[in-house]
Design an enzyme around this catalytic site. Structure first.
Site, short mmCIF file in Angstrom:
data_model
loop_
_atom_site.label_atom_id
_atom_site.label_comp_id
_atom_site.label_asym_id
_atom_site.label_seq_id
_atom_site.Cartn_x
_atom_site.Cartn_y
_atom_site.Cartn_z
N VAL A 1 1.21 22.40 -39.25
CA VAL A 1 2.37 21.66 -38.76
C VAL A 1 3.42 22.56 -38.13
O VAL A 1 4.36 22.07 -37.49
CB VAL A 1 3.02 20.82 -39.89
CG1 VAL A 1 2.07 19.75 -40.38
CG2 VAL A 1 3.51 21.70 -41.03
N SER B 1 12.93 16.28 -51.83
CA SER B 1 12.68 16.74 -53.20
C SER B 1 13.94 16.50 -54.00
O SER B 1 15.05 16.41 -53.45
CB SER B 1 12.35 18.23 -53.22
OG SER B 1 12.36 18.75 -54.54
N TYR C 1 13.56 26.70 -50.90
CA TYR C 1 12.95 25.36 -50.95
C TYR C 1 14.02 24.28 -50.97
O TYR C 1 13.96 23.32 -50.20
CB TYR C 1 12.08 25.26 -52.20
CG TYR C 1 11.40 23.93 -52.39
CD1 TYR C 1 10.32 23.56 -51.60
CD2 TYR C 1 11.84 23.04 -53.36
CE1 TYR C 1 9.68 22.34 -51.77
CE2 TYR C 1 11.21 21.81 -53.55
CZ TYR C 1 10.13 21.47 -52.75
OH TYR C 1 9.51 20.25 -52.93
N ALA C 2 15.03 24.45 -51.83
CA ALA C 2 16.08 23.44 -51.93
C ALA C 2 16.81 23.25 -50.61
O ALA C 2 17.09 22.13 -50.19
CB ALA C 2 17.06 23.83 -53.04
#
Length: 264
Positions: free
Chosen positions: A65, A143, A156-157
């Site tokens: 992607v 998330s 990630y956050a």
């Protein structure tokens, strides 16, 4: 109330395993023609085998992607084979496990590229087809970390917070064409990516005590939500970030209710 998705076409990224795989098999069970995308050819072959008896058309594409040309060609090929694209589920994602002080630039770039850029490129590729149909459903994996980050997971956050904002902005842009854009925020759902269910028992219990519903979530919990968001029953929901965390933020100290219940 019956959710009817029969005959629709859904593109799902990160479909080879975990939540993505369950989303594909659940949609196929609802009569959806599925287009599974992943970077791991072996997982796609296994998924294709599992779907062989589903009774619906299913395609598998090896696709990164992060690669705009590959994304564009995958979407073009899927539309050429199936004639339309009704649903996009941006499920592909990666995590980090280091504090900012020890986080490498390459890991930061990987997390942002897969989670944010990948979502952007997939959306960009399907939008012309959905606009031509004047209908579509885009559903993005955010998330719980987008709401409340964990220690040693800031890359990630931050990427998932970006996905949540991308979702809201895109919902605004696509409203005139009847296209809805929503995101979901899973909480503690054991997968091969997070290994929650493999933690020592005391660590698992400490995590579960932060939840209002003191159990692990399942990939099926996410798949069922996605079926709803992809359906006509959710036609007036757009720009939303839906918390699927077992009530992690319902109260300040969820364990208090279990203490009281124990005295009842």
């Amino acid at each position: 109330m019956r959710i009817d998705l029969r005959g629709r076409v859904a593109v799902v990224t990160g479909a080879g395993r975990g939540i993505g795989r369950d989303v594909v098999t659940t949609l196929a069970g609802e009569g959806v023609r599925t287009v599974a995308c992943d970077v791991t050819a072996g997982d796609l072959r296994s998924l294709g085998t599992d779907l062989a008896s589903s009774g619906t058309e299913n395609l598998q594409f090896e696709c990164d992607v992060r690669d705009e040309a590959a994304v564009r060609e995958t979407v073009r090929a899927a539309h050429g084979r199936l004639g339309r694209i009704d649903i996009l589920i941006n499920n592909a994602g990666v995590v980090d496990d280091a504090t900012i002080e020890h986080l490498s630039e390459s890991t930061w770039d990987l997390v942002q590229d897969v989670n944010v850029k990948g979502t952007f490129l997939m959306c960009k590729a399907v939008i012309p087809y959905m606009k031509a149909q004047r209908a579509g459903r885009i559903i993005n994996a955010a998330s719980f970390a987008a709401i409340s980050p964990r220690v040693a997971g800031v890359a990630y956050a931050s990427s998932k917070a970006a996905v949540a904002h991308l979702t809201r902005g895109l919902a605004g842009e696509l409203g005139p064409w009847g296209i809805t854009v929503n995101a979901y925020a899973p909480g503690m759902i054991p997968t091969e990516m997070n290994h929650f269910a493999e933690l020592p028992e005391d660590q698992q219990q400490r995590l579960l005590e932060t939840l209002t519903l003191r159990r692990w979530g399942t990939t099926g919990d996410i798949a069922n939500l996605i079926c709803f968001l992809a359906s006509d029953r959710a036609s007036y929901i757009t720009g939303a970030l839906i918390d699927v965390s077992g009530g992690k933020l319902a109260t300040q100290i969820p364990a208090e209710a279990y203490d009281l219940a124990g005295d009842a």
